[in-house]
Design a protein around this motif. Structure first.
Motif, PDB file in Angstrom:
ATOM      1  N   GLY A 177       0.732  -1.407   0.538  1.00  0.00           N
ATOM      2  CA  GLY A 177      -0.406  -0.030  -0.165  1.00  0.00           C
ATOM      3  C   GLY A 177       0.859   1.421   0.378  1.00  0.00           C
ATOM      4  N   TYR A 189       4.431   1.347  -1.269  1.00  0.00           N
ATOM      5  CA  TYR A 189       4.730   1.841  -1.884  1.00  0.00           C
ATOM      6  C   TYR A 189       3.229   2.122  -2.957  1.00  0.00           C
ATOM      7  CZ  TYR A 189       7.258  -0.253  -6.423  1.00  0.00           C
ATOM      8  OH  TYR A 189       8.147  -0.312  -7.580  1.00  0.00           O
ATOM      9  N   PHE A 190       2.441   1.878  -3.352  1.00  0.00           N
ATOM     10  CA  PHE A 190       1.635   2.620  -4.565  1.00  0.00           C
ATOM     11  C   PHE A 190       1.598   4.171  -4.290  1.00  0.00           C
ATOM     12  CE2 PHE A 190      -2.885   3.973  -4.607  1.00  0.00           C
ATOM     13  CZ  PHE A 190      -3.100   4.008  -5.842  1.00  0.00           C
ATOM     14  N   PHE A 191       1.222   4.477  -2.597  1.00  0.00           N
ATOM     15  CA  PHE A 191       1.405   5.960  -2.558  1.00  0.00           C
ATOM     16  C   PHE A 191       2.508   6.832  -2.633  1.00  0.00           C
ATOM     17  CE2 PHE A 191      -2.316   4.555   0.407  1.00  0.00           C
ATOM     18  CZ  PHE A 191      -3.128   5.868  -0.459  1.00  0.00           C
ATOM     19  N   ALA A 192       3.828   6.249  -2.787  1.00  0.00           N
ATOM     20  CA  ALA A 192       4.877   6.739  -2.770  1.00  0.00           C
ATOM     21  C   ALA A 192       5.739   6.589  -3.974  1.00  0.00           C
ATOM     22  CB  ALA A 192       6.072   6.159  -1.592  1.00  0.00           C
ATOM     23  N   ARG A 193       5.670   5.836  -5.038  1.00  0.00           N
ATOM     24  CA  ARG A 193       6.221   5.816  -5.828  1.00  0.00           C
ATOM     25  C   ARG A 193       4.961   6.532  -7.198  1.00  0.00           C
ATOM     26  NH1 ARG A 193       9.215   4.951  -8.938  1.00  0.00           N
ATOM     27  NH2 ARG A 193      10.183   3.750 -10.227  1.00  0.00           N
ATOM     28  N   TYR A 194       3.841   7.030  -7.379  1.00  0.00           N
ATOM     29  CA  TYR A 194       4.026   7.696  -7.763  1.00  0.00           C
ATOM     30  C   TYR A 194       2.763   8.772  -7.346  1.00  0.00           C
ATOM     31  CZ  TYR A 194       6.186   5.057 -12.291  1.00  0.00           C
ATOM     32  OH  TYR A 194       6.894   4.745 -12.505  1.00  0.00           O
ATOM     33  N   ARG A 195       2.497   9.955  -7.800  1.00  0.00           N
ATOM     34  CA  ARG A 195       0.942  10.163  -8.128  1.00  0.00           C
ATOM     35  C   ARG A 195       0.053   9.859  -8.908  1.00  0.00           C
ATOM     36  NH1 ARG A 195       1.664  16.320  -7.847  1.00  0.00           N
ATOM     37  NH2 ARG A 195       3.597  15.922  -6.527  1.00  0.00           N
ATOM     38  N   MET A 196      -0.449   8.419  -8.990  1.00  0.00           N
ATOM     39  CA  MET A 196      -1.594   7.965  -9.336  1.00  0.00           C
ATOM     40  C   MET A 196      -2.941   8.475  -9.098  1.00  0.00           C
ATOM     41  SD  MET A 196       0.017   5.455 -10.947  1.00  0.00           S
ATOM     42  CE  MET A 196      -1.356   3.943 -11.581  1.00  0.00           C
ATOM     43  N   ARG A 214       4.499   4.877   3.971  1.00  0.00           N
ATOM     44  CA  ARG A 214       4.732   5.548   2.572  1.00  0.00           C
ATOM     45  C   ARG A 214       6.010   6.604   2.651  1.00  0.00           C
ATOM     46  NH1 ARG A 214       0.445  10.044   0.165  1.00  0.00           N
ATOM     47  NH2 ARG A 214       1.533  11.038  -0.907  1.00  0.00           N
TER      48      ARG A 214
END
Lengths: 315, 334
Positions: B149, B151-158, B216
């Motif tokens: 979770g 990683y999802f928030f930290a990697r890109y601003r999706m 995050r």
């Protein structure tokens, strides 16, 4: 900060959403759904089964006239004041450790502070329950041994409390008037390892030269605390203050273990959370328990709001 | 280095020993419950009442008394020795016992009730096993999901990441206090009442918000080049987590794991309403049950408490550095 991402690339990276999906599912089902369900059911007469009856605001108006609920809010306010007082030793301890010159000694004390954490919290509670035991308990033995009991008995006669008697053991958890004092005494000397370590981390940012300058100016130890140390840990102090107040408001494990689900003799240790637990799982009034939960929730939400508005915690 | 510097700049007046004195005094009181638990766990009720404060000396006293009815053999009574008897020898009691023929002190390790510990393992052992299972599985799953979770928030601003983040952070503000009643009925409807899975699942859900929040921030602070280099090499997101995030975030993951484990170890409110069968009890419920059921044999109870602490002692021994540093560092980060 996370990298910005173009719409095109985001589409290609759609699989990333699977990374967040499980967490989202879990909090949806086990955090958001129960919260919504609590709001919904607070308007029902509900025993926890399939039968429920919409009764509008009846649960809330009942709560408004529930003397147990209101006295429980009184009790929890007193407990909050107690817990605020109990914050002081941890702060002083942190300052004392920080002022030691040897780094080795500082580390040694930190480790020693953490040692009591190897005892599970519940076990610590039970050991204290054993301390409070009227006949074999450690507390009464200590009071007898040091002669403090006679002092207490004299004070009792002087003020007319009617709780300490020379010829009877003190029933810490069995006398209504002693319930609150026992809840205060519990955990003496009130040093939470986590708290001390957090304060120490804050104190660590004070440079040695600040102390040297202060000593050259002839600043005394108390002034050093007031003007150098306290301001630097104020952030941590405020943060733990807020957490402590919210924690005390919603916690009822302590009362449940020490006093049982009726809040001890005379219900003197009854707190709102425990009353909610009692109504739901002892009386089976799930709807009413949800309403109590909502009232408590509003209180805590209000405090959280005040905290975010007025107590800025600078990151 | 800094200590020497400090000493030269006029703090010679301030000695450290009064501070040490105060600190040691406070720590003694703080450690007193632990001490009581350990020393009482080796006693039976008789020797506890006789000598509640100090550990048992390794001596026993054999008293031989003449029988109350003439013609019968003498009564032999074994008891534990008190410290005064050990140090000064056996002195006659103030009120002499006319029936007492002889009293002899002898070295005897049997005064330590090892049986208490065996008994404690028997009583608390299954509870400890259940708790270890729940806490380990729960911590592992909770942190694994949180790493994904975060990683999802930290990697890109999706797209929608902001909304989703809000959904998590809202829970940080909302107290979970009103939840426990509907949670109970939810678990009932899912058929999870009286199972250990219920505790694990609720534990996973409860840990997400805080862990994702901390992780995050940590992952975002990692150098972006590392991820890009890994991506150049054709690493998928899973491989990036494995090769970049896990090694670099190991200390913070360790600290979070310890905190999560401790939280689950100490939890008793949820198990108390979820579990019914004695075989499934976790430590929390088990101890509350024990507190209600037993005729107070303090020695046995304290040894049960001691057994309940052993897994934490093991963790403490192995991770003490991680623990002390982690708590301090985590505090600075907020």
């Amino acid at each position: 900060m996370a990298l910005p991402i173009s719409r095109h690339k985001a589409l290609r990276e759609w699989k990333l959403y699977f990374f967040i999906l499980p967490s989202l599912l879990f909090i949806g089902v086990f955090s958001y759904f129960p919260a919504g369900s609590a709001i919904y059911h607070s308007f029902f007469d509900w025993q926890g089964g399939d039968n429920k009856q919409l009764i509008g605001f009846e649960n809330f108006s009942r709560a408004l006239h529930d003397p147990v609920l209101w006295s429980s809010f009184g009790t929890v306010s007193v407990l909050i004041v107690f817990n605020l007082i109990k914050m002081i030793p941890a702060i002083l301890m942190a300052v004392l450790i920080h002022r030691l010159k040897s780094d080795r000694a500082q580390y040694g004390y930190r480790v020693l502070l953490v040692v009591p954490m190897i005892v599970p919290g519940l076990v610590t509670l039970f050991i204290w329950k054993f301390f409070f035991d009227p006949n074999l308990g450690v507390l009464n033995n200590v009071l007898d041994f040091t002669g403090l009991k006679t002092v207490l008995v004299h004070l009792d006669q002087f003020f007319g409390w009617d709780v300490f008697f020379a010829n009877a053991p003190i029933g810490w958890l069995s006398q209504p008037a002693l319930i609150l004092p026992s809840l205060f005494l519990w955990g003496f000397p009130w040093i939470g390892a986590v708290g001390v370590l957090i304060y120490l981390a804050g104190l660590q940012s004070i440079g040695q030269e600040v102390y040297e300058a202060a000593e050259l100016d002839g600043v005394g130890p108390f002034q050093k605390f007031l003007y150098i140390e306290l301001p630097l840990i104020l952030t941590q102090v405020r943060l733990s203050l807020v957490l402590l107040i919210i924690g005390t408001l919603k916690d009822y494990g302590l009362q449940l273990v020490l006093l049982g689900d009726t809040g001890g003799p005379g219900g003197r240790g009854m707190v709102p959370g425990l009353w909610m637990y009692n109504r739901a799982f002892i009386a089976g009034e799930f709807g009413y328990a949800c309403a109590i939960g909502m009232i408590l929730f509003v209180f805590i939400l209000g405090l959280t709001y005040l905290n975010n508005k007025y107590v800025r915690v600078d990151k | 280095m800094s200590a020497a510097l400090n000493d030269s700049v006029g703090s010679r007046r301030h000695r450290d020993w009064p501070k040490h004195l105060v600190l040691i005094a406070i720590l003694c009181i703080e450690l007193f419950p632990l001490y009581m638990m350990l020393q009482v766990s080796m006693k039976d009720n008789a020797s506890f009442i006789q000598n509640p404060w100090l550990p048992q000396p390794p001596y026993a006293v054999t008293e031989v008394r003449s029988a109350p009815v003439a013609g019968q053999p003498d009564v032999v009574h074994n008891r534990t020795a008190t410290w005064t008897e050990v140090l000064h020898g056996i002195t006659p009691a103030l009120v002499p016992d006319p029936a007492l023929i002889s009293a002899e002190k002898h070295f005897d390790l049997g005064v330590y009730r090892v049986g208490n510990l065996v008994n404690g393992v028997k009583i608390v052992g299954p509870y400890v096993a259940n708790t270890v299972f729940v806490a380990l599985t729960g911590t592992f799953l909770s942190l694994s999901l949180a790493i994904f979770g975060a990683y999802f928030f930290a990697r890109y601003r999706m797209p929608f990441a902001g909304v989703l983040w809000g959904a998590f952070m809202l829970l940080m503000l909302l107290p979970g206090v009103a939840n426990i009643v509907p949670l109970f009925t939810l678990l009932k409807d899912l058929g999870l009442l009286n199972t250990l899975s219920a505790l694990i699942i609720v534990g996973i859900a409860g840990g997400q918000v805080f862990n994702i929040f901390v992780l995050r921030n940590f992952i975002e602070d990692l150098p972006k080049d590392l991820f890009e280099a890994a991506e150049m090499d054709g690493a998928s997101h899973l491989q990036q987590i494995k090769t970049v995030v896990l090694p670099l975030a190991a200390p913070i993951i360790g600290t979070l794991a310890i905190l999560a484990f401790l939280g689950k170890w100490n939890d008793f409110l949820l198990p108390l309403i979820v579990l019914r069968d004695k075989e499934l009890f976790t430590l929390g419920v088990g101890l509350i049950y024990l507190d209600g059921e037993y005729v107070k044999q303090w020695g046995q109870i304290m040894s049960a408490y001691f057994i309940a602490s052993i897994p934490l002692i093991i963790i403490f021994l192995f991770c003490m550095r991680l623990f002390v540093r982690g708590l301090s560092a985590g505090a600075v980060k907020g």
